[in-house]
Motif scaffolding. Structure first.
Motif, mmCIF file in Angstrom:
data_model
loop_
_atom_site.group_PDB
_atom_site.id
_atom_site.type_symbol
_atom_site.label_atom_id
_atom_site.label_comp_id
_atom_site.label_asym_id
_atom_site.label_seq_id
_atom_site.Cartn_x
_atom_site.Cartn_y
_atom_site.Cartn_z
ATOM 1 N N GLU A 213 -68.683 -94.909 7.049
ATOM 2 C CA GLU A 213 -68.718 -95.547 8.745
ATOM 3 C C GLU A 213 -67.364 -96.313 8.367
ATOM 4 O O GLU A 213 -66.851 -96.705 10.081
ATOM 5 C CB GLU A 213 -69.900 -95.640 8.870
ATOM 6 N N PRO B 254 -62.533 -85.949 5.957
ATOM 7 C CA PRO B 254 -63.954 -86.847 5.396
ATOM 8 C C PRO B 254 -64.030 -87.251 4.676
ATOM 9 O O PRO B 254 -63.221 -87.403 3.444
ATOM 10 C CB PRO B 254 -64.755 -85.059 5.638
ATOM 11 N N GLN B 255 -64.668 -88.330 4.772
ATOM 12 C CA GLN B 255 -65.005 -89.347 3.837
ATOM 13 C C GLN B 255 -65.688 -88.689 2.863
ATOM 14 O O GLN B 255 -66.785 -87.635 2.608
ATOM 15 C CB GLN B 255 -65.373 -90.062 3.622
ATOM 16 N N GLY C 21 -59.410 -94.785 11.322
ATOM 17 C CA GLY C 21 -59.226 -94.045 12.880
ATOM 18 C C GLY C 21 -58.533 -94.887 13.839
ATOM 19 O O GLY C 21 -57.652 -94.879 14.663
ATOM 20 N N PHE D 240 -66.705 -106.847 12.250
ATOM 21 C CA PHE D 240 -67.414 -105.942 11.815
ATOM 22 C C PHE D 240 -68.134 -106.649 10.672
ATOM 23 O O PHE D 240 -69.350 -106.127 10.317
ATOM 24 C CB PHE D 240 -67.079 -104.147 11.281
ATOM 25 N N TYR E 163 -72.047 -104.023 7.948
ATOM 26 C CA TYR E 163 -71.733 -102.945 8.998
ATOM 27 C C TYR E 163 -72.563 -102.815 9.174
ATOM 28 O O TYR E 163 -73.087 -102.135 10.895
ATOM 29 C CB TYR E 163 -70.553 -102.115 8.363
ATOM 30 N N ALA E 164 -74.211 -102.447 8.739
ATOM 31 C CA ALA E 164 -75.190 -101.453 8.886
ATOM 32 C C ALA E 164 -76.155 -102.050 10.739
ATOM 33 O O ALA E 164 -76.038 -101.648 11.212
ATOM 34 C CB ALA E 164 -76.226 -100.751 8.187
ATOM 35 N N MET F 223 -77.806 -94.129 3.123
ATOM 36 C CA MET F 223 -77.301 -94.747 4.130
ATOM 37 C C MET F 223 -76.206 -96.315 3.741
ATOM 38 O O MET F 223 -75.580 -96.426 4.767
ATOM 39 C CB MET F 223 -78.459 -95.992 4.718
ATOM 40 N N ALA G 169 -73.375 -94.528 4.041
ATOM 41 C CA ALA G 169 -72.492 -93.814 4.976
ATOM 42 C C ALA G 169 -71.991 -95.093 5.720
ATOM 43 O O ALA G 169 -71.390 -94.881 6.820
ATOM 44 C CB ALA G 169 -74.099 -93.338 5.838
ATOM 45 N N SER G 170 -72.985 -96.345 5.773
ATOM 46 C CA SER G 170 -72.353 -97.742 6.131
ATOM 47 C C SER G 170 -71.060 -97.676 5.916
ATOM 48 O O SER G 170 -69.799 -98.087 6.295
ATOM 49 C CB SER G 170 -73.071 -98.427 6.255
ATOM 50 N N ASN H 277 -63.857 -94.719 7.609
ATOM 51 C CA ASN H 277 -64.005 -94.405 8.515
ATOM 52 C C ASN H 277 -63.560 -94.743 10.070
ATOM 53 O O ASN H 277 -62.087 -94.225 10.798
ATOM 54 C CB ASN H 277 -64.478 -92.473 9.248
ATOM 55 N N LEU H 278 -63.950 -96.001 10.301
ATOM 56 C CA LEU H 278 -63.378 -96.523 12.040
ATOM 57 C C LEU H 278 -61.982 -97.145 11.556
ATOM 58 O O LEU H 278 -61.255 -96.876 12.817
ATOM 59 C CB LEU H 278 -64.734 -97.532 11.818
#
Lengths: 123, 292
Positions: B234, B259-260, B241, B166, B216-217, B227, B230-231, B237-238
């Motif tokens: 995420e 949650p982050q 997961g 990624f 990543y975004a 943003m 968030a990136s 988190n990805l």
């Protein structure tokens, strides 16, 4: 119904995840896309918009996606809620499907899978 | 994956400077591996022979492969084989370092052979990314000493694969440190609960944080803002997961993610079994924190 007449709710606490999915769903021709940034907000946005399909993250602040799904199904037992999570374990999948999820997508989302769901529900 | 650790090896042996490595990593995409480096890697020519061929090329107008054949260092079949083979990223890195004068062909030859010998690696290991060998290299490199060290190795193994997938493969793992305190600059933090209960975080200074988040975004971000958070969040988190999915599939253990959270300019103390895992990218260092 037709894709252009659908309303889609995208619920994810990540601004980036929402933006990517909103852009993709709009690129398919959906005109009405609404968003929520946590599980609690998803319930009120659902109530106000009664979307044809909801994409719901699981790991979220306030109320997690599975609990939000259960509350949405209380509002509308026929709600089509697709869980979209990075944690696609068998246990999460089972929990979501048992709770009444329409489908379960593992993140990162495959655009073809999102497209297939929207096209199927647009018929 | 071995290429990234080879970069660390070069740094630790003080064969290259961090700046030289960063510049070489930046240039990977535009680097073409030349016959000399391919021949050294394949063991068809020594670095000294490559130097002789290069010297000869200054005098006569012939391709380097032809000169090597004329001088009896290689057969035509070997030259053809080298040109038709896919070269691994480690050779691109070596070539980029040689091109920039950071290393000579001879230094590259010695370092590559020593690295392969120390880690029992063959050239095909670099290309095929044998999972068991990668696992061993990561385990040896990080030497986690906690109760969950096997899971920590699994975590890092998957983290590197996700970074390659990624973000990009142009990173070098820097030496890991066990820490009791850490001062976050810009960080996304996520707790993992269950049998492997830990806190994971991704932290970086502004420029590296923005650059990592931009990659990543898939778009250019220009500030440490919602943003960018968030990136970075995420990505974490990805990764967490996918790690939870692997653990669940492999051992039936269910992990639960929280949650982050974003934290900025905050020092945390009293940490136990916590590791600082820095990765050097061309745009700066991104540090992963993993601990109980």
């Amino acid at each position: 119904m037709g894709i252009e007449n659908m309303t889609v709710l995208i619920c994810d606490d990540s601004l980036l995840a929402r933006k990517k999915l909103v852009n993709f769903v709009k690129s398919l021709g959906v005109k009405s896309v609404v968003e929520a940034g946590d599980g609690e907000a998803s319930i009120s946005v659902y109530k106000n918009n009664l979307p044809d399909v909801t994409f719901m993250d699981i790991v979220m602040p306030k109320i997690n996606g599975v609990d939000a799904l259960k509350q949405i199904l209380e509002i509308n037992p026929d709600a089509k809620v697709v869980m979209a999570s990075s944690v696609g374990t068998q246990a999460n999948l089972k929990e979501a499907i048992n709770a009444g999820a329409y489908d379960f997508l593992q993140k990162p989302l495959e655009e073809d899978q999102v497209k297939a769901i929207i096209e199927k529900l647009a018929k | 994956m071995f290429t990234q650790f080879f970069g660390n090896y070069l740094l630790n042996k003080r064969l290259v400077e961090p700046q030289q490595l960063a510049e070489a990593l930046s240039a990977l995409k535009t680097t073409r591996v030349k016959l000399g480096v391919l021949a050294i890697n394949a063991g068809y020519m020594t670095a000294a022979q490559v130097e002789k061929v290069h010297a000869e090329q200054q005098r006569i107008d012939k391709r380097i492969g032809e000169i090597a054949v004329d001088m009896g260092f290689m057969t035509l079949a070997q030259v053809d084989e080298l040109f038709s083979s896919q070269s691994g990223t480690h050779l691109l890195l070596g070539q980029a370092l040689v091109d920039r004068g950071a290393m000579t062909n001879a230094e590259f030859e010695t370092a590559l052979n020593a690295y392969k010998a120390e880690n029992s690696l063959t050239d095909s290991d670099f290309k095929e990314n044998d999972n068991a060998k990668i696992h061993t290299v990561i385990k040896e490199f990080y030497r986690f000493d906690g109760a969950s060290d096997e899971l920590m190795v699994e975590y890092i193994d998957l983290l590197f694969k996700n970074i390659v997938r990624f973000i990009g493969d142009d990173f070098t793992p820097l030496n890991c440190e066990k820490i009791t305190s850490y001062e976050y600059t810009n960080a996304s933090i996520q707790k993992i609960n269950g049998q492997f209960s830990c806190t994971s975080a991704i932290d970086a200074e502004d420029a590296a944080y923005i650059a990592f988040a931009s990659r990543y975004a898939g778009e250019e971000l220009d500030a440490v803002d919602e943003m960018a958070d968030a990136s970075a969040g995420e990505f974490l988190n990805l990764h967490n997961g996918l790690f939870a999915v692997n653990v669940s599939n492999d051992s039936g253990v269910e992990l639960v993610l929280e949650p982050q959270n974003v934290i900025r300019n905050e020092k945390q103390t009293g940490l136990t079994d916590t590791y600082k895992i820095p990765l050097a990218f061309p745009f700066g260092t991104v540090t992963f924190i993993l601990g109980s």
